[in-house]
Design a protein around this motif. Structure first.
Motif, short mmCIF file in Angstrom:
data_model
loop_
_atom_site.label_atom_id
_atom_site.label_comp_id
_atom_site.label_asym_id
_atom_site.label_seq_id
_atom_site.Cartn_x
_atom_site.Cartn_y
_atom_site.Cartn_z
N ARG A 181 33.80 9.75 17.55
CA ARG A 181 34.66 9.02 17.14
C ARG A 181 34.72 7.67 18.23
O ARG A 181 34.70 8.09 19.34
N ASN A 183 36.32 4.22 19.87
CA ASN A 183 37.58 3.87 20.69
C ASN A 183 38.61 3.08 19.32
O ASN A 183 38.12 2.54 18.32
N ARG A 184 39.91 3.77 19.28
CA ARG A 184 40.48 3.29 18.27
C ARG A 184 42.14 3.44 18.55
O ARG A 184 42.34 4.12 19.63
N ARG A 186 46.23 3.11 17.17
CA ARG A 186 47.19 3.12 15.85
C ARG A 186 48.66 2.59 16.17
O ARG A 186 49.10 3.13 17.14
N GLU A 240 45.15 1.11 11.72
CA GLU A 240 44.23 1.67 12.75
C GLU A 240 43.24 0.53 12.90
O GLU A 240 42.38 0.09 12.00
N VAL A 241 42.95 0.45 14.16
CA VAL A 241 41.88 -0.48 14.63
C VAL A 241 40.76 0.23 15.43
O VAL A 241 41.00 0.98 16.44
N THR A 242 39.86 0.00 15.13
CA THR A 242 38.46 0.33 15.85
C THR A 242 38.07 -0.36 16.82
O THR A 242 37.84 -1.66 16.68
N GLU A 248 37.62 -2.11 24.95
CA GLU A 248 38.59 -1.19 24.90
C GLU A 248 39.85 -1.61 25.22
O GLU A 248 40.95 -1.02 24.74
#
Length: 330
Positions: A181, A183-184, A186, A240-242, A248
């Protein structure tokens, strides 16, 4: 029509291959005692929204386009042949008595009524089917074949397909990168659009009233659904942002400088004002087997069912009499 009927087309298109065109038509192939005509092929391609596009005027481009069209039609014809084989086998195996035929007819009528309910009326359903080149009777025959073929594949192809825990773990070990997964972050936002500079005081007052309700304990998602000007795009105000590797620490302007868990606040954003709250910042990590085992099982089950499907089709092809007519080589 594609957008309007996208969800309805799946049930129809999955079996439309079994339809036969009426009247004299140029034959392309014969599967046992059933003929596939050029009209059948064109109907299949049209109903699958496989549009040709505009024929290029440049001779070099035109040659490539025509080659692509030939390959596309060959693949469509192969798919139709396989569908006919499955339908023939299913009818021979399951349509063994009058009671079964009556049950199938009831099922098909119910599917037609469900279609009518989805689109709003019998008239609208008739119009939709007409646009696709189908009659109500043909639609019902399609539904019967769908049910029969599904039963056939379950009995003859999928029944013994299994995925063991060891196979799941082996797949996970070989494809760990597939379950990483990124970096994200919310965050939630309630947007208040400001169209003219003079509107700002009034819009800010409205935003402060909603913020006060948040501070009194009302839910962010519920208030976003009621008051956010982009609630249709972001249910509950959730975004939600990737974050790509190396970025980062980047934050969207709406939440720049905020930390997870801080109280919601009013910020100026492009287009107006917004109440924002940063919920979480999640670093990239490899998901554990326990987190993804259901996904792995579904993926392996789909692969194994595809293999079983193709294996069963090969056996049907070996027993069948398939003839290609000269037109099929064009």
């Amino acid at each position: 029509m594609r957008t309007r009927y996208a969800r309805l087309l799946g049930a129809v298109l999955a079996a439309v291959l079994c339809l036969a065109a009426s009247g004299p038509q140029e034959p392309l192939a014969r599967v046992n005692d059933e003929t596939i005509t050029r009209a059948d092929l064109e109907t299949f391609i049209r109903l699958h929204m496989m549009e040709e596009g505009r024929r290029p005027t440049d001779p070099d481009q035109r040659a490539a386009w025509e080659d692509m069209e030939r390959r596309r039609r060959r693949e469509a014809l192969r798919t139709m042949l396989d569908r006919r084989l499955l339908a023939q086998e299913a009818r021979a195996r399951y349509l063994t008595g009058e009671n079964v035929r009556k049950t199938m007819e009831r099922y098909a009528r119910e599917e037609l009524r469900e279609l009518e309910a989805r689109v709003g009326s019998r008239l609208e359903a008739h119009r939709m089917l007409t646009e696709m080149g189908l009659s109500a009777k043909e639609f019902k025959e399609i539904q019967k074949d769908n049910l029969l073929i599904g039963r056939l594949l379950m009995d003859k192809a999928y029944q013994n397909v299994q995925v063991t825990p060891q196979q799941m773990r082996d797949y996970y070990r070989r494809h760990r990168d597939q379950f990483r997964r990124p970096n994200r972050l919310r965050y939630r936002q309630i947007l208040f659009t400001v169209l003219e500079p003079g509107e700002l005081p009034r819009v800010r007052e409205r935003a402060e009233q909603v913020l006060a309700r948040l501070q009194e304990g009302e839910g962010f998602a519920e208030l976003a659904a009621r008051y956010s000007d982009d609630a249709g795009r972001f249910p509950g105000g959730l975004r939600e942002v990737t974050l790509p590797e190396g970025y980062e620490d980047w934050r969207p302007p709406a939440i720049e400088g905020l930390e997870p868990g801080e109280a919601p606040r009013i910020r100026q954003v492009p287009g107006g004002l917004a109440i924002v709250q940063l919920e979480s910042v999640e670093p990239a990590r490899e998901l554990s087997f326990e987190e993804v085992q259901a996904e792995v099982r579904d993926l392996l089950m789909e692969q194994k069912q595809d293999e079983a499907h193709e294996s069963y089709l090969r056996r049907l092809r070996e027993r069948a009499t398939i003839t290609y007519y000269p037109a099929a080589t064009e």
